[in-house]
Enzyme design. Structure first.
Site, PDB file in Angstrom:
ATOM      1  N   LYS A 164       0.807  -1.220   0.000  1.00 40.44           N
ATOM      2  CA  LYS A 164       0.000   0.000   0.000  1.00 40.44           C
ATOM      3  C   LYS A 164       0.844   1.276   0.000  1.00 40.44           C
ATOM      4  O   LYS A 164       0.483   2.285   0.612  1.00 40.44           O
ATOM      5  CB  LYS A 164      -0.982   0.008   1.176  1.00 40.44           C
ATOM      6  CG  LYS A 164      -1.904  -1.195   1.211  1.00 40.44           C
ATOM      7  CD  LYS A 164      -2.607  -1.432  -0.133  1.00 40.44           C
ATOM      8  CE  LYS A 164      -3.575  -0.311  -0.497  1.00 40.44           C
ATOM      9  NZ  LYS A 164      -4.201  -0.530  -1.832  1.00 40.44           N
ATOM     10  N   GLY A 182       1.886   2.587  -3.081  1.00 40.36           N
ATOM     11  CA  GLY A 182       1.849   3.104  -4.436  1.00 40.36           C
ATOM     12  C   GLY A 182       2.317   2.106  -5.478  1.00 40.36           C
ATOM     13  O   GLY A 182       2.750   2.497  -6.565  1.00 40.36           O
ATOM     14  N   LYS A 216       6.819  -7.444  -9.827  1.00 39.64           N
ATOM     15  CA  LYS A 216       6.430  -6.738  -8.603  1.00 39.64           C
ATOM     16  C   LYS A 216       6.785  -7.573  -7.382  1.00 39.64           C
ATOM     17  O   LYS A 216       6.679  -8.797  -7.397  1.00 39.64           O
ATOM     18  CB  LYS A 216       4.920  -6.486  -8.646  1.00 39.64           C
ATOM     19  CG  LYS A 216       4.255  -6.206  -7.302  1.00 39.64           C
ATOM     20  CD  LYS A 216       2.746  -6.214  -7.458  1.00 39.64           C
ATOM     21  CE  LYS A 216       2.039  -6.181  -6.105  1.00 39.64           C
ATOM     22  NZ  LYS A 216       0.564  -6.189  -6.246  1.00 39.64           N
ATOM     23  N   HIS A 255       6.771  -7.231  -2.745  1.00 36.37           N
ATOM     24  CA  HIS A 255       6.712  -6.513  -1.463  1.00 36.37           C
ATOM     25  C   HIS A 255       7.803  -7.032  -0.519  1.00 36.37           C
ATOM     26  O   HIS A 255       7.808  -6.680   0.667  1.00 36.37           O
ATOM     27  CB  HIS A 255       5.356  -6.732  -0.780  1.00 36.37           C
ATOM     28  CG  HIS A 255       4.207  -6.024  -1.441  1.00 36.37           C
ATOM     29  ND1 HIS A 255       4.324  -4.771  -2.003  1.00 36.37           N
ATOM     30  CD2 HIS A 255       2.902  -6.408  -1.611  1.00 36.37           C
ATOM     31  CE1 HIS A 255       3.137  -4.416  -2.496  1.00 36.37           C
ATOM     32  NE2 HIS A 255       2.274  -5.378  -2.266  1.00 36.37           N
ATOM     33  N   SER A 271      -3.949   2.870   4.928  1.00 32.75           N
ATOM     34  CA  SER A 271      -4.284   2.237   3.657  1.00 32.75           C
ATOM     35  C   SER A 271      -4.233   0.713   3.765  1.00 32.75           C
ATOM     36  O   SER A 271      -5.109   0.009   3.239  1.00 32.75           O
ATOM     37  CB  SER A 271      -3.329   2.725   2.568  1.00 32.75           C
ATOM     38  OG  SER A 271      -3.712   2.235   1.311  1.00 32.75           O
ATOM     39  N   ASP A 296      -7.722   9.634 -10.411  1.00 36.42           N
ATOM     40  CA  ASP A 296      -9.076   9.552 -10.963  1.00 36.42           C
ATOM     41  C   ASP A 296      -9.126   8.640 -12.182  1.00 36.42           C
ATOM     42  O   ASP A 296     -10.080   7.858 -12.344  1.00 36.42           O
ATOM     43  CB  ASP A 296      -9.579  10.953 -11.326  1.00 36.42           C
ATOM     44  CG  ASP A 296      -9.897  11.788 -10.096  1.00 36.42           C
ATOM     45  OD1 ASP A 296     -10.073  11.202  -9.010  1.00 36.42           O
ATOM     46  OD2 ASP A 296      -9.975  13.027 -10.224  1.00 36.42           O
ATOM     47  N   PHE A 339     -10.395  -0.759  -3.644  1.00 34.92           N
ATOM     48  CA  PHE A 339      -8.942  -0.948  -3.725  1.00 34.92           C
ATOM     49  C   PHE A 339      -8.253   0.398  -3.824  1.00 34.92           C
ATOM     50  O   PHE A 339      -7.256   0.655  -3.150  1.00 34.92           O
ATOM     51  CB  PHE A 339      -8.589  -1.824  -4.930  1.00 34.92           C
ATOM     52  CG  PHE A 339      -7.106  -1.941  -5.156  1.00 34.92           C
ATOM     53  CD1 PHE A 339      -6.335  -2.790  -4.367  1.00 34.92           C
ATOM     54  CD2 PHE A 339      -6.477  -1.195  -6.134  1.00 34.92           C
ATOM     55  CE1 PHE A 339      -4.965  -2.887  -4.548  1.00 34.92           C
ATOM     56  CE2 PHE A 339      -5.100  -1.287  -6.329  1.00 34.92           C
ATOM     57  CZ  PHE A 339      -4.347  -2.134  -5.539  1.00 34.92           C
ATOM     58  N   ARG A 383      -8.721   3.808  -2.773  1.00 29.78           N
ATOM     59  CA  ARG A 383      -9.602   4.418  -1.784  1.00 29.78           C
ATOM     60  C   ARG A 383      -9.541   5.947  -1.819  1.00 29.78           C
ATOM     61  O   ARG A 383     -10.535   6.613  -2.080  1.00 29.78           O
ATOM     62  CB  ARG A 383      -9.245   3.888  -0.394  1.00 29.78           C
ATOM     63  CG  ARG A 383     -10.296   4.049   0.674  1.00 29.78           C
ATOM     64  CD  ARG A 383      -9.836   3.423   1.967  1.00 29.78           C
ATOM     65  NE  ARG A 383      -8.577   3.989   2.418  1.00 29.78           N
ATOM     66  CZ  ARG A 383      -8.470   5.069   3.205  1.00 29.78           C
ATOM     67  NH1 ARG A 383      -9.563   5.661   3.639  1.00 29.78           N
ATOM     68  NH2 ARG A 383      -7.297   5.528   3.563  1.00 29.78           N
TER      69      ARG A 383
END
Length: 302
Positions: A56, A58, A113, A115, A145, A237, A262, A264
């Site tokens: 969370k 980015g 990707k 984490h 988040s 957006d 997801f 938010r």
């Protein structure tokens, strides 16, 4: 996504549920622990690009930015598949979602990707001198988040109450471990490897500046027009309305958007709507102790 794939995914989620395990004392989904040898022995390629973050911070935002940079701003091609299909999450294992196996089958250059904290990254990434873009977000907004994400993500443990989660997060007892250890570990490695360390707050403040920084790091010389296109398509957006980026194609038994979307808010400073005064005092004391000497600083508001 086709019905057969959804059925298989449902079975896997229900089978694995929210079980967790540990790797070197760090909490992970049990499905990750089950194939850890396969993950750690993952074979990187020299032209791979790895987006790394604490959860969370980015991640999806940077994935979309890098994908568009690699495509020279071709928005139509960027919409070819959902973000989680385009960019395999190398340590996740809720089959049949893409992970190690799909990454192995991908043509180069690959965008991947993770984490993972720095010490658990497969050694082949360093052996191949892979370029890594690490995105770091301030701990307070990250906590908020992540709390809402765990509420809606059915493959992660229920976070409990906000008060319970606050204590767990501060102690590093959440999936993927301690925010403090994560951001500091990657920060210390940034000059030893090809790591571009990017701050979420900087991306919010001036997205075009940070996108240009990433494109330069990737040796891509993009025109101002292309940079503007990437800025627009990766705005909050735009991504919130993009089914290829907002995870709305996943069924509610995986991501329940009725609990929390997801995507938010995507703002800096939302923690102020959640932290009690006493929690903020406790957090700041722990933060000062854990971050001392790191020379790493974050902005909690803009």
């Amino acid at each position: 996504m086709n019905p057969e794939l959804m059925e298989k995914l449902a079975e896997e989620i229900q089978k694995v549920g929210f079980k967790t395990g540990q790797i070197q004392g760090i909490l992970f989904p049990q499905s990750t622990c089950d194939i850890w040898d396969q993950i750690y022995n993952f074979q990187a390629r020299e032209d791979d690009i790895l987006v790394a973050t604490f959860p969370k911070a980015g991640t999806t935002w940077m994935q979309e930015i890098v994908d568009l940079i690699m495509l020279n701003g071709d928005v139509e091609r960027s919409m070819r598949a959902p973000c989680f299909v385009k960019v395999p999450f190398i340590e996740i294992n809720p089959r049949p979602l893409p992970s190690v196996e799909s990454a192995n089958a991908m043509k180069s250059p690959r965008l991947l990707k993770t984490h993972l904290p720095i010490q658990l990254v497969p050694p082949s990434f360093w052996e191949k001198n892979v370029k890594v873009i690490y995105v770091a977000r301030n701990a307070k907004d990250c906590m908020v988040s992540y709390y809402h994400f765990q509420r809606m993500n059915k493959s992660l443990p229920d976070p409990g109450t906000w008060e319970e989660y606050f204590s767990a997060y501060l102690a590093g007892n959440v999936p993927w471990g301690s925010w403090f250890d994560h951001v500091i570990g990657w920060w210390k490695a940034r000059d030893k490897q090809q790591i571009l360390y990017v701050f979420y707050e900087d991306m919010i403040e001036d997205p075009k500046r940070e996108i240009r920084k990433v494109s330069t790091f990737l040796d891509k010389d993009l025109t101002e027009e292309v940079l503007d296109t990437i800025c627009h398509h990766t705005s909050f957006d735009s991504m919130k309305d993009n089914p290829m980026a907002n995870y709305s194609v996943l069924p509610s038994f995986v991501f329940d958007h009725s609990i929390s979307p997801f995507m938010r808010k995507g703002k800096v400073g939302d923690w102020m709507n959640h932290f009690l005064v006493e929690q903020n005092i406790i957090f700041d004391e722990e933060y000062k102790k854990r971050m001392e000497g790191s020379r790493l600083s974050f902005r909690n508001k803009l």
